[in-house]
Design an enzyme around this catalytic site. Structure first.
Site, PDB file in Angstrom:
ATOM      1  N   GLU A  62      41.115  49.373  30.466  1.00 54.84           N
ATOM      2  CA  GLU A  62      42.742  49.565  29.987  1.00 54.84           C
ATOM      3  C   GLU A  62      42.672  49.969  28.547  1.00 54.84           C
ATOM      4  OE1 GLU A  62      41.463  47.315  31.708  1.00 54.84           O
ATOM      5  OE2 GLU A  62      42.743  46.243  33.225  1.00 54.84           O
ATOM      6  N   CYS A  97      43.798  42.435  32.123  1.00 52.84           N
ATOM      7  CA  CYS A  97      43.806  40.934  31.581  1.00 52.84           C
ATOM      8  C   CYS A  97      44.933  40.824  30.642  1.00 52.84           C
ATOM      9  CB  CYS A  97      42.439  41.077  31.147  1.00 52.84           C
ATOM     10  SG  CYS A  97      42.304  41.860  29.259  1.00 52.84           S
TER      11      CYS A  97
HETATM   12  N1  THU Z   1      37.752  44.164  32.400  1.00 48.46           N
HETATM   13  C1  THU Z   1      38.360  45.254  32.433  1.00 48.46           C
HETATM   14  O1  THU Z   1      37.941  46.269  31.987  1.00 48.46           O
HETATM   15  N2  THU Z   1      39.429  45.124  32.833  1.00 48.46           N
HETATM   16  C2  THU Z   1      40.109  44.126  33.206  1.00 48.46           C
HETATM   17  O2  THU Z   1      41.446  44.320  33.383  1.00 48.46           O
HETATM   18  C3  THU Z   1      39.470  42.872  33.622  1.00 48.46           C
HETATM   19  C4  THU Z   1      38.218  42.866  32.917  1.00 48.46           C
HETATM   20  C5  THU Z   1      36.079  43.941  32.230  1.00 48.46           C
HETATM   21  C6  THU Z   1      35.678  43.039  31.011  1.00 48.46           C
HETATM   22  C7  THU Z   1      34.245  42.860  31.351  1.00 48.46           C
HETATM   23  O3  THU Z   1      33.452  44.113  30.959  1.00 48.46           O
HETATM   24  C8  THU Z   1      34.334  42.764  32.900  1.00 48.46           C
HETATM   25  O4  THU Z   1      35.263  43.505  33.372  1.00 48.46           O
HETATM   26  C9  THU Z   1      33.986  41.481  33.260  1.00 48.46           C
HETATM   27  O5  THU Z   1      35.099  40.665  32.927  1.00 48.46           O
END
Ligand code: THU
Length: 146
Positions: A62, A97
């Protein structure tokens, strides 16, 4: 929330998020995420997550999409589609997140941002950013003109 974008745009965003998810660089978690932002003037800007051997340096899909969009000159977004799951498939609905919620709030403009979490092209849920991040801290709180 009231959905103010067409079914066709929703599908286009999901298709873009699923496609860019294939580029996720995830040698550490194996969790692949794709995100597709809809700008207020109808453009779609995508991003995937990019991990690092120094784990804390990982970039979320994101925020990558937001960074890309802002660097292209877009600052107001209407919607974002997200598709996340392990390499072997998407089993759950992924939502941004905490840090990404805050970053999205910065560029949500005056209207609420539509957040689409997709498990496939046809299986998705919609929620608003203000539901995910109520009472967001923003420029209004520090009296700064952006
Ligand atoms: N991650 C995202 O790209 N977006 C989210 O909303 C949640 C987590 C990624 C970060 C990391 O590379 C992987 O997911 C595991 O946490």
């Amino acid at each position: 929330m009231e959905i103010t974008i067409s079914e066709q745009k929703i599908k286009e965003l999901i298709r873009s998020a699923l496609a860019v998810r294939e580029n996720a660089y995830v040698p550490y978690s194996g969790f692949m995420v794709g995100a597709a932002l809809l700008t207020e003037d109808g453009n779609v800007i995508t991003g995937c997550n990019v991990e690092n051997a120094s784990y804390g340096a990982a970039l979320c899909a994101e925020r990558n999409a937001v960074g890309k969009a802002v660097s292209m000159g877009y600052r107001n977004f209407r919607a974002i589609a997200i598709a996340g799951g392990m390499k072997d498939g998407i089993s759950d609905y992924t939502y941004p997140c905490g840090i990404c919620r805050q970053v999205l709030a910065e560029f949500a403009g005056d209207t609420d941002l539509i957040v689409i979490s997709a498990r496939s092209k046809t299986d998705y849920k919609i929620i608003s950013l203000s539901e995910l991040l109520p009472e967001a801290f923003s420029a209004k709180d520090i009296s700064v003109n952006t």
